[in-house]
Design an enzyme around this catalytic site. Structure first.
Site, PDB file in Angstrom:
ATOM      1  N   LYS A 266       0.673  -1.182  -0.086  1.00 13.41           N
ATOM      2  CA  LYS A 266       0.166   0.019  -0.181  1.00 13.41           C
ATOM      3  C   LYS A 266       0.971   1.257   0.092  1.00 13.41           C
ATOM      4  CE  LYS A 266      -3.651  -1.917   2.671  1.00 13.41           C
ATOM      5  NZ  LYS A 266      -4.827  -1.798   1.885  1.00 13.41           N
ATOM      6  N   ARG A 340     -10.598 -11.360   1.793  1.00  3.66           N
ATOM      7  CA  ARG A 340     -11.612 -12.330   1.343  1.00  3.66           C
ATOM      8  C   ARG A 340     -10.633 -13.901   1.138  1.00  3.66           C
ATOM      9  NH1 ARG A 340     -11.356  -9.143  -4.383  1.00  3.66           N
ATOM     10  NH2 ARG A 340     -11.297  -7.332  -2.875  1.00  3.66           N
TER      11      ARG A 340
END
Length: 502
Positions: A266, A340
């Protein structure tokens, strides 16, 4: 903080021993009997007559050492139509008016004949306005409020709503505490210890480590965790409020205790906020805290897959293919789509409980923030009745969500030549394709996914966890307990053999 509910008239409220009194005034009180002669009501009516208090909800007028009123500080505040939303707005304004002076340790909150939902909203409003995070401060300054007496026209009529609100506050503050803690004070091991602290209060807790998870075959969870020195934990909580034969609701909380993005790193700006990436796990812990207080007649299972997502030498790489607990293979095209991955193994694990419903809660996608902002959580559901129940619970709890689509066509973006499914699609409809990925691991069980990326915390000067969606989940579970009590029991289905032999 100690909340107390009492039947109080305005005169009785003015006679309470307290540092401050908040007098909540609905529009309907403007036309009430003007013959009331207690000091508090006379002062309020005079202020209204003189035009010193506008009609808009949240407008307030303060006084000090008012004759005939025992608390030294008084705040008269408008609450409009007396709805839960307006009352919470009024309480926040009144607590703001009390800031800056001498500490208020004992508060009387006079609500009069306002309805039960407004009473619950007032309790939640006081808690939210007075909350302070202190755990990692060298000289902590905890909230000043110690005792809050809520005055109503009939305490028996408001009792159930009041107790539910107090339990929700307890749960919401557990969620805030763990989401607010820096990542080095909220590792997967720390989360497991917090869960174990719930044991013995009507809740059973089991904690699985890396060896147990590997033996089960949770390849997706292991892949995310392999770049970190912090060992993963898979936490299983069981609240039994109904006979064992009654199928449980399963809550699953994403527990990424810090998310660097892994190899798909990130940007540095605001990366500190990725300590909040375990807000789903924190909300499940908070919901079980509330269950320990409320004891509804329902069975609930909580599952928390917890790990860090780090770019270490052993970290999973873009293009790697892993095998999930379900047996499906996954091509990891982006290691920053890790939530996920840990959730899909938990969703498969949930099937061994033959649940009546499964709800996962996750700070899953930035795309949800773009779609819905910071007001409503994103809701995806495979079952219309479950979706409506969650929507209704969110509205009732002032913790709203919004249903999003799950059309089969969205799943086309997840196709790949190298595995059964890719963990990301393109940028288009990213919030939906993330939900479609999760749906592959659900089977026929009624399932809902709450994307709380926009609602779990605030940034900027008010940076901190919100404790959402604990109010929604608690209200849903209480409603579900009522539905279960009035309907034939949902029997446990026959367990189907999965790839791990369960």
């Amino acid at each position: 903080m100690d909340f107390r509910l009492k039947t109080l008239t305005a005169h009785a409220a003015a006679s309470q021993e307290a540092d401050a009194l908040v007098f909540v005034w609905p529009d309907a009180a403007d036309a009430a009997d003007p013959a009331q002669a207690d000091a508090l009501t006379v002062w309020a009516r005079q202020a209204l007559a003189d035009g010193d208090l506008k009609r808009e909800p949240g407008q307030w007028l303060a006084a000090h050492r008012l004759p005939g009123v025992r608390p030294r500080r008084i705040v008269l505040v408008r609450c409009g139509d007396g709805s839960a939303r307006r009352v919470r707005q009024a309480v926040a304004a009144a607590l703001g008016a009390l800031q800056g002076g001498a500490p208020v340790r004992r508060l009387v909150l006079q609500l009069g004949a306002l309805p039960a939902p407004a009473v619950a909203a007032a309790v939640l409003g006081v808690a939210a306005a007075s909350y302070r995070y202190t755990t990692t401060l060298s000289k902590p300054q905890p909230r000043a409020l110690e005792v809050v007496t809520v005055g109503v026209a009939d305490d028996a009529a408001a009792r159930a709503a009041f107790e539910q609100a107090v339990a929700t506050v307890r749960g919401q503050e557990v969620a805030k505490e763990w989401a607010n803690r820096p990542a080095n004070h909220a590792t997967p091991t720390h989360l497991a210890e917090a869960a174990l602290g719930l044991a013995g209060r009507g809740i059973d807790v089991e904690v699985l480590g890396p060896k147990e998870v590997a033996k089960l075959g949770m390849g997706a969870l292991l892949a995310v965790a392999q770049g970190s020195r912090q060992p993963l934990r898979f936490i299983v909580l069981r609240y039994r409020g109904a006979p064992k034969s009654v199928a449980p609701v399963v809550l699953i909380g994403k527990g990424i205790t810090f998310d660097t993005g892994g190899i798909s790193l990130k940007p540095a700006a605001e990366m500190d906020e990725m300590k909040f990436d375990m807000s789903g796990a924190a909300s499940v812990l908070g919901t079980f805290e509330a269950l320990a207080h409320l004891r509804p007649a329902l069975n609930v299972v909580g599952l928390i897959p917890a790990c860090e997502n780090m770019p270490g030498g052993g970290a999973v790489k873009p293009g790697d293919v892993v095998t999930s607990l379900s047996g499906q293979t996954i091509e990891i095209l982006n290691t920053d789509a890790e939530g996920r991955l840990i959730l899909c193994d938990a969703l498969t694990y949930a099937q061994r409980f033959a649940p009546r419903a499964v709800i996962d809660v996750a700070t899953l996608t930035g795309a949800c923030v773009i779609a819905l902002g910071h007001v409503r959580s994103g809701l995806f559901a495979s079952d219309d009745a479950l979706a409506q129940a969650l929507l209704d619970a969110g509205e009732a709890a002032a913790d709203p969500c919004w249903r999003m689509p799950l059309d089969d066509e969205y799943g086309e973006a997840l196709k790949t030549s190298f595995a059964d499914v890719a963990n990301v699609g393109g940028r288009a409809a990213g919030v939906v394709t993330a939900a479609k990925f999760l749906q592959r691991f659900v089977g026929d069980t009624p399932w809902a996914h709450l994307d709380i990326a926009g609602t779990a915390w605030k940034s900027g000067k008010d940076k901190g966890a919100t404790g959402r969606p604990v109010p929604l989940l608690v209200r849903y579970l209480l409603d579900e307990a009522q539905r279960a009590a009035s309907a034939p029991p949902v029997p446990r289905q026959r367990r189907r053999r999965t790839s791990d032999g369960a």
